[in-house]
Motif scaffolding. Structure first.
Motif, PDB file in Angstrom:
ATOM      1  N   VAL A 686      -5.008  -5.685 -13.514  1.00 44.77           N
ATOM      2  CA  VAL A 686      -5.979  -4.774 -12.917  1.00 44.77           C
ATOM      3  C   VAL A 686      -5.312  -3.411 -12.748  1.00 44.77           C
ATOM      4  CG1 VAL A 686      -7.456  -4.320 -10.912  1.00 44.77           C
ATOM      5  CG2 VAL A 686      -7.079  -6.667 -11.668  1.00 44.77           C
ATOM      6  N   ALA A 687      -6.056  -2.339 -13.024  1.00 42.75           N
ATOM      7  CA  ALA A 687      -5.529  -0.975 -12.879  1.00 42.75           C
ATOM      8  C   ALA A 687      -6.096  -0.342 -11.610  1.00 42.75           C
ATOM      9  CB  ALA A 687      -5.876  -0.133 -14.102  1.00 42.75           C
ATOM     10  N   LEU A 688      -5.204   0.228 -10.800  1.00 41.73           N
ATOM     11  CA  LEU A 688      -5.609   0.959  -9.602  1.00 41.73           C
ATOM     12  C   LEU A 688      -5.417   2.450  -9.869  1.00 41.73           C
ATOM     13  CD1 LEU A 688      -3.729  -1.163  -6.871  1.00 41.73           C
ATOM     14  CD2 LEU A 688      -6.027  -1.545  -7.797  1.00 41.73           C
ATOM     15  N   LEU A 689      -6.513   3.193  -9.936  1.00 41.33           N
ATOM     16  CA  LEU A 689      -6.415   4.631 -10.153  1.00 41.33           C
ATOM     17  C   LEU A 689      -6.055   5.287  -8.822  1.00 41.33           C
ATOM     18  CD1 LEU A 689      -6.786   6.881 -12.261  1.00 41.33           C
ATOM     19  CD2 LEU A 689      -9.150   7.124 -11.446  1.00 41.33           C
ATOM     20  N   VAL A 690      -4.876   5.897  -8.769  1.00 41.04           N
ATOM     21  CA  VAL A 690      -4.389   6.494  -7.520  1.00 41.04           C
ATOM     22  C   VAL A 690      -4.171   7.985  -7.722  1.00 41.04           C
ATOM     23  CG1 VAL A 690      -3.300   4.357  -6.771  1.00 41.04           C
ATOM     24  CG2 VAL A 690      -1.963   6.045  -8.060  1.00 41.04           C
ATOM     25  N   GLU A 691      -4.155   8.699  -6.596  1.00 41.87           N
ATOM     26  CA  GLU A 691      -3.890  10.133  -6.617  1.00 41.87           C
ATOM     27  C   GLU A 691      -2.718  10.408  -5.695  1.00 41.87           C
ATOM     28  OE1 GLU A 691      -6.400  14.318  -6.438  1.00 41.87           O
ATOM     29  OE2 GLU A 691      -7.234  12.508  -5.557  1.00 41.87           O
ATOM     30  N   SER A 692      -1.669  10.998  -6.232  1.00 45.89           N
ATOM     31  CA  SER A 692      -0.471  11.270  -5.442  1.00 45.89           C
ATOM     32  C   SER A 692      -0.314  12.763  -5.243  1.00 45.89           C
ATOM     33  CB  SER A 692       0.781  10.721  -6.142  1.00 45.89           C
ATOM     34  OG  SER A 692       1.025  11.444  -7.337  1.00 45.89           O
ATOM     35  N   GLU A 693       0.485  13.110  -4.255  1.00 42.82           N
ATOM     36  CA  GLU A 693       0.706  14.518  -3.948  1.00 42.82           C
ATOM     37  C   GLU A 693       1.645  15.127  -4.979  1.00 42.82           C
ATOM     38  OE1 GLU A 693      -0.574  17.537  -2.150  1.00 42.82           O
ATOM     39  OE2 GLU A 693      -0.997  15.609  -1.209  1.00 42.82           O
ATOM     40  N   GLY A 694       1.126  16.076  -5.740  1.00 41.70           N
ATOM     41  CA  GLY A 694       1.947  16.783  -6.714  1.00 41.70           C
ATOM     42  C   GLY A 694       2.100  16.060  -8.039  1.00 41.70           C
ATOM     43  N   GLY A 695       1.629  14.812  -8.127  1.00 38.48           N
ATOM     44  CA  GLY A 695       1.805  14.070  -9.367  1.00 38.48           C
ATOM     45  C   GLY A 695       0.523  13.797 -10.121  1.00 38.48           C
ATOM     46  N   GLY A 696      -0.602  14.286  -9.595  1.00 39.52           N
ATOM     47  CA  GLY A 696      -1.877  14.044 -10.255  1.00 39.52           C
ATOM     48  C   GLY A 696      -2.283  12.581 -10.170  1.00 39.52           C
ATOM     49  N   GLN A 697      -3.171  12.164 -11.051  1.00 38.40           N
ATOM     50  CA  GLN A 697      -3.660  10.786 -11.060  1.00 38.40           C
ATOM     51  C   GLN A 697      -2.828   9.910 -11.991  1.00 38.40           C
ATOM     52  OE1 GLN A 697      -7.889  10.788 -11.927  1.00 38.40           O
ATOM     53  NE2 GLN A 697      -8.423  11.192  -9.784  1.00 38.40           N
ATOM     54  N   ARG A 698      -2.644   8.666 -11.563  1.00 41.95           N
ATOM     55  CA  ARG A 698      -1.974   7.640 -12.359  1.00 41.95           C
ATOM     56  C   ARG A 698      -2.738   6.338 -12.184  1.00 41.95           C
ATOM     57  NH1 ARG A 698       0.490  11.545 -13.770  1.00 41.95           N
ATOM     58  NH2 ARG A 698       2.720  11.767 -14.250  1.00 41.95           N
ATOM     59  N   ALA A 699      -2.668   5.498 -13.187  1.00 39.38           N
ATOM     60  CA  ALA A 699      -3.266   4.170 -13.103  1.00 39.38           C
ATOM     61  C   ALA A 699      -2.143   3.158 -12.903  1.00 39.38           C
ATOM     62  CB  ALA A 699      -4.057   3.851 -14.371  1.00 39.38           C
ATOM     63  N   LEU A 700      -2.047   2.574 -11.702  1.00 40.37           N
ATOM     64  CA  LEU A 700      -1.015   1.589 -11.405  1.00 40.37           C
ATOM     65  C   LEU A 700      -1.501   0.218 -11.839  1.00 40.37           C
ATOM     66  CD1 LEU A 700       0.139   2.698  -7.818  1.00 40.37           C
ATOM     67  CD2 LEU A 700       0.903   3.529 -10.056  1.00 40.37           C
ATOM     68  N   MET A 701      -0.708  -0.429 -12.655  1.00 38.00           N
ATOM     69  CA  MET A 701      -1.101  -1.731 -13.177  1.00 38.00           C
ATOM     70  C   MET A 701      -0.488  -2.837 -12.322  1.00 38.00           C
ATOM     71  SD  MET A 701      -0.696  -3.224 -17.024  1.00 38.00           S
ATOM     72  CE  MET A 701       0.988  -3.734 -16.763  1.00 38.00           C
ATOM     73  N   VAL A 702      -1.354  -3.726 -11.790  1.00 40.13           N
ATOM     74  CA  VAL A 702      -0.928  -4.882 -11.006  1.00 40.13           C
ATOM     75  C   VAL A 702      -1.528  -6.131 -11.641  1.00 40.13           C
ATOM     76  CG1 VAL A 702      -0.744  -3.509  -8.900  1.00 40.13           C
ATOM     77  CG2 VAL A 702      -2.891  -4.699  -9.409  1.00 40.13           C
ATOM     78  N   ASP A 703      -1.035  -7.304 -11.226  1.00 40.22           N
ATOM     79  CA  ASP A 703      -1.505  -8.545 -11.840  1.00 40.22           C
ATOM     80  C   ASP A 703      -2.861  -8.978 -11.300  1.00 40.22           C
ATOM     81  OD1 ASP A 703       0.885  -8.437 -13.145  1.00 40.22           O
ATOM     82  OD2 ASP A 703       1.866 -10.000 -11.951  1.00 40.22           O
ATOM     83  N   ALA A 704      -3.083  -8.849  -9.981  1.00 37.93           N
ATOM     84  CA  ALA A 704      -4.342  -9.305  -9.390  1.00 37.93           C
ATOM     85  C   ALA A 704      -4.529  -8.655  -8.033  1.00 37.93           C
ATOM     86  CB  ALA A 704      -4.343 -10.824  -9.245  1.00 37.93           C
ATOM     87  N   ILE A 705      -5.786  -8.644  -7.571  1.00 35.91           N
ATOM     88  CA  ILE A 705      -6.130  -8.127  -6.241  1.00 35.91           C
ATOM     89  C   ILE A 705      -6.513  -9.305  -5.352  1.00 35.91           C
ATOM     90  CG2 ILE A 705      -7.761  -6.729  -4.913  1.00 35.91           C
ATOM     91  CD1 ILE A 705      -8.023  -4.885  -7.304  1.00 35.91           C
ATOM     92  N   GLN A 706      -5.846  -9.403  -4.199  1.00 33.61           N
ATOM     93  CA  GLN A 706      -6.151 -10.482  -3.257  1.00 33.61           C
ATOM     94  C   GLN A 706      -7.254 -10.097  -2.279  1.00 33.61           C
ATOM     95  OE1 GLN A 706      -2.689 -12.053  -1.277  1.00 33.61           O
ATOM     96  NE2 GLN A 706      -1.406 -11.954  -3.122  1.00 33.61           N
ATOM     97  N   GLY A 707      -7.372  -8.820  -1.957  1.00 36.70           N
ATOM     98  CA  GLY A 707      -8.409  -8.395  -1.029  1.00 36.70           C
ATOM     99  C   GLY A 707      -7.992  -7.161  -0.257  1.00 36.70           C
ATOM    100  N   GLN A 708      -8.913  -6.678   0.572  1.00 39.14           N
ATOM    101  CA  GLN A 708      -8.669  -5.502   1.394  1.00 39.14           C
ATOM    102  C   GLN A 708      -8.401  -5.943   2.823  1.00 39.14           C
ATOM    103  OE1 GLN A 708     -11.633  -2.381   1.051  1.00 39.14           O
ATOM    104  NE2 GLN A 708     -11.235  -1.686   3.142  1.00 39.14           N
ATOM    105  N   ARG A 709      -7.326  -5.418   3.426  1.00 40.23           N
ATOM    106  CA  ARG A 709      -6.943  -5.830   4.773  1.00 40.23           C
ATOM    107  C   ARG A 709      -6.525  -4.617   5.605  1.00 40.23           C
ATOM    108  NH1 ARG A 709      -4.905 -11.117   3.757  1.00 40.23           N
ATOM    109  NH2 ARG A 709      -6.510 -12.068   2.433  1.00 40.23           N
ATOM    110  N   GLN A 710      -6.673  -4.781   6.894  1.00 44.59           N
ATOM    111  CA  GLN A 710      -6.063  -3.841   7.830  1.00 44.59           C
ATOM    112  C   GLN A 710      -4.737  -4.442   8.266  1.00 44.59           C
ATOM    113  OE1 GLN A 710      -7.560  -3.413  11.909  1.00 44.59           O
ATOM    114  NE2 GLN A 710      -7.710  -1.213  11.569  1.00 44.59           N
ATOM    115  N   VAL A 711      -3.653  -3.709   8.046  1.00 47.40           N
ATOM    116  CA  VAL A 711      -2.330  -4.276   8.291  1.00 47.40           C
ATOM    117  C   VAL A 711      -1.583  -3.413   9.305  1.00 47.40           C
ATOM    118  CG1 VAL A 711      -2.187  -5.314   6.004  1.00 47.40           C
ATOM    119  CG2 VAL A 711      -1.295  -3.008   6.354  1.00 47.40           C
ATOM    120  N   VAL A 712      -0.680  -4.046  10.024  1.00 50.89           N
ATOM    121  CA  VAL A 712       0.165  -3.365  11.002  1.00 50.89           C
ATOM    122  C   VAL A 712       1.471  -2.956  10.330  1.00 50.89           C
ATOM    123  CG1 VAL A 712       1.370  -3.575  13.203  1.00 50.89           C
ATOM    124  CG2 VAL A 712      -0.843  -4.692  12.878  1.00 50.89           C
TER     125      VAL A 712
END
Length: 765
Positions: A686-712
């Motif tokens: 799965v590709a995650l399209l991210v936007e970084s400061e000063g680096g423009g957009q990149r597509a980060l490739m990961v194996d799978a998405i488990q879900g969205q969580r609020q984490v401490v």
């Protein structure tokens, strides 16, 4: 409430008053001539002076009095607040802050500097405008910091008996008792002054004794105290005003100077000022009120604000009344407490006044003061609540297959309540960056004076809010950067003029929110980074090899290396090479990053991107090469399922992904973090399209998405060690530790910047 607690509250209020003073002076420096702005500045100094007098802080009172007098000239349009005048006032605000800190924490203040500013303030009050050169050099004259009167013998105290039919007890009163100034002499004009405070005067935080003390500075003074309206102790109104005073004053300052003393309280008192000849003429045609003789101890008007023992039953009652009258704010509470300490008979009245003041504050105030440790503990407990709620939800999901049970419904409500509690608690810690920004203006002034440069600091976005922990740790790196910008970035006026620039340099400090983070920029219009000099210094210090092929961006970032400095000599400002590397470590410790953009001849911009909070974040839980990572949700633009036709090779080791007729670099997170030796197949992940400061957009490739969580957020550096490419860690609902990805570090590594990993991250995960 004991005296130490009252004093601590006073110093807390001083911080607020000093911030108001700094803010108002900066507005005036920017051209704001609103009378309310000038009044706010005057009130800040006046309040500090009044409170300092109650605690016997003589140095602070003396300096604040001179400062206040000059500000009053601005209020009355006798002094134009131009740039040179405001430069003196801004320096005076710095000294006032130093004196306050010294009174609270101990230590000393540069006496030569304070004496010099006293001389300049007095000159301004007398209409002597400073020249630009004199204001810039700020010489330290030999005048005393506190106005000193010419020697005059104090008259002996007479016996306690009425001297006329009025029933008043006259008190010989020399200006020397208060450190006043003026020549006592029979040839001086004399004035009869009647001063009768109303209860509103005390409710607004004023103190009659402080006004009388200021009046005494004008010349030789005799006071008559009237106590006819004084009721019995059981009938005292804590907010009442029972005394009034008749004063005979010999002064050559004139009636206007007398009225100026009471100008701040003229609406809250009855005041008459008459020359002695006119007053006597009125006395022959009008029947005067009967007066009660009262021994009036001069120590009541002492600058310490604490009365010594006064003999007689009437004096005991007067002490209790003074405590009740002045208990409407912290300054007067301090004076009341000091007076009542020696009189057990007045203890009940003082306690009642203190309780009344607290009740008034509770009813009218919109804020409360809470110890920061309590807020921190509350935030930690909320973090644990979030973790336990996630664990409970995970346990129910694993053991309940129906999906419709009442337990699931209850968990959903619990999750919503937990989120609301967390948002509310985080809002408590949210603070504007204004206090830190205001502190920087003083640093700019001081370094500019030391280097002989003319520099203007412009701040924007001061009300941008961020977690207080971030604010507390932001002051040190900002200080280093401001010092470097002024010392290294901005040229001297001569060089700027030769380059066709304004001789006054500009440093701009801005703050704003972006994508769930706070962005702080420090820009200057100086000479920019001298890349040739930076590169040569790095080679000379063996920081890089002589044949290194570096881009402009890489050369700029050399200034963050430990021990690097371009200063030709060591000074009090810079040159030891312990500045910018400290800045970078401090920013990274906050989970942030810093970038540089510089244009030779036009200046540099330092951009810091920091998290809004260091406690909780929303993240996407993903799997990479068998490891569980959390990607901050604020960095993710969208998620994609790559298709083979959208993947394109670029060079030997790079790949691009086509997204809506545009190409974006594809970054294998597992490969960057050394989780695996070879690149994975993008189609299987799965590709995650991210936007970084000063680096423009990149597509980060990961194996799978488990879900969205609020984490401490848990600090990995504090509990383990720094791991390149990882910002922090967290605990998932099943009890496992997951690493929070540093998106900008990963994007930077994809552009050729090394993570410099010193260990296998697979072992950590």
């Amino acid at each position: 409430m004991d005296m130490n607690e009252i004093k601590e509250i006073f110093f807390q209020e001083c911080e607020e008053q000093l911030a108001e003073l700094e803010s108002g002076l900066l507005k005036m420096n920017d051209g704001d001539r609103d009378p309310e702005t000038v009044n706010a500045v005057f009130r800040a100094v006046h309040s500090i002076k009044g409170g300092a007098g109650a605690f016997g802080l003589d140095d602070l009172v003396a300096f604040a009095h001179v400062f206040e007098t000059t500000l009053d000239c601005v209020r009355s349009n006798k002094l134009e607040p131009n740039q040179d005048v405001l430069k003196v006032m801004l320096k005076s605000a710095d000294v006032l802050a130093d004196l306050t800190n010294a009174a609270r924490d101990g230590g000393s203040v540069d006496e030569s500097r304070s004496r010099g500013l006293v001389k300049e303030l007095e000159a301004l009050a007398n209409g002597e405008l400073p020249s630009p050169s004199a204001a810039a050099e700020a010489p330290a004259p030999k005048a005393a910091a506190k106005p000193v009167a010419k020697a005059a013998p104090a008259a002996p105290a007479p016996a306690v008996k009425p001297t006329d039919d009025s029933g008043f007890q006259p008190i010989p009163f020399s200006f020397d008792d208060f450190g006043g100034e003026g020549d006592a002499g029979a040839e001086m004009p004399a004035y009869e002054i009647t001063f009768k405070p109303r209860y509103e005067l005390y409710s607004k935080g004023n103190d009659a004794t402080l006004l009388l003390r200021d009046l005494s500075r004008l010349g030789e003074m005799t006071i008559y105290c009237n106590t006819d309206a004084l009721p019995g102790l059981e009938e005292l109104d804590p907010e009442g005003a029972y005394f009034f005073w008749n004063v005979t004053l010999k002064t050559d300052k004139g009636e206007d100077a007398i009225r100026t003393v009471f100008e701040f309280a003229e609406w809250d008192c009855e005041l008459t000022v008459k020359p002695i000849a006119d007053a006597r003429a009125d006395a022959t045609s009008n029947e005067e009120l009967p007066m009660v003789p009262v021994p009036f101890d001069l120590s009541i008007l002492d600058e310490s604000g604490a009365a010594e023992e006064v003999s007689g039953a009437a004096a005991e009652t007067a002490a209790a009344v003074a405590a009740a009258e002045t208990a409407s704010n912290v300054t007067q509470m301090a004076a009341a407490a000091a007076r009542v300490e020696k009189k057990e008979s007045a203890a009940a009245a003082a306690a009642a006044a203190s309780a009344a003041a607290q009740n008034n504050a509770a009813g009218a105030g919109q804020t409360i003061r809470v110890d920061l440790d309590r807020v921190d503990r509350l935030i930690n407990l909320v973090g644990e609540l979030v973790i336990n709620q996630a664990m409970l939800s995970q346990s129910v999901i694993e053991n309940d297959t129906t999906g419709t049970s009442s337990i699931n419904m209850g968990l959903e409500e619990l999750q919503q309540l937990t989120r609301e509690i967390q948002d509310s608690v985080m809002a408590i810690r949210a603070q504007p960056v204004k206090p830190v920004f205001q502190r920087m203006s003083r640093i700019v002034r001081e370094i500019a004076d030391m280097t002989g440069k003319s520099i203007r600091l412009i701040t924007e976005g001061e009300n941008t809010e961020v977690d207080k922990t971030v604010i507390d740790k932001l002051a040190e790196p900002l200080t280093h950067m401001i010092r470097n910008a002024v010392d290294h970035g901005i040229e001297t006026p001569e060089k700027r003029a030769a380059a066709g620039k304004n001789t006054e340099g500009t440093v701009r400090l801005t703050a704003k929110h972006r994508s769930g983070r706070i962005l702080i920029e420090l820009a200057d219009d100086g000479a920019g980074i001298n890349r040739e000099k930076v590169r040569q210094k790095a080679i000379d210090n063996d920081l890089i090899p002589a044949d290194a092929n570096l881009s402009d961006e890489e050369i700029d970032n050399l200034i963050f290396l430990p021990g690097f400095s371009t200063a030709d000599k060591i000074s009090d400002i810079s040159g030891r090479g312990v500045g910018m590397d400290v800045v970078k470590r401090s920013i990274q410790a906050l989970g942030g990053r810093i970038n540089i953009t510089s244009k030779p001849g036009h200046g540099s911009v330092f951009t810091m991107s920091l998290p809004l909070t260091l406690a909780v974040l929303d993240g996407m839980v993903v799997t990479v090469a068998g490891q569980t990572l959390v990607v901050p949700l604020t960095a993710i633009v969208e998620t994609l399922q790559p298709e083979a036709s959208a993947i394109h090779s670029f060079g030997a080791n790079h790949r691009l992904i086509s997204i809506r007729n545009s190409f974006c670099p594809l970054v294998d997170v597992g490969r960057i973090l050394n989780f695996r030796a070879t690149q994975a197949n993008p189609v299987e992940g799965v590709a995650l399209l991210v936007e970084s400061e000063g680096g423009g957009q990149r597509a980060l490739m990961v194996d799978a998405i488990q879900g969205q969580r609020q984490v401490v957020i848990k600090s990995l550096e504090a509990n383990y060690t720094h791991v390149p490419g990882i910002a922090a860690a967290t605990i998932l609902g099943d009890g496992r530790v997951a690493l929070i990805l540093d998106v900008d570090a990963v994007v930077g590594a994809s552009r050729g910047q090394s993570l410099k990993a010193e260990m296998s991250l697979a072992a950590v995960g």
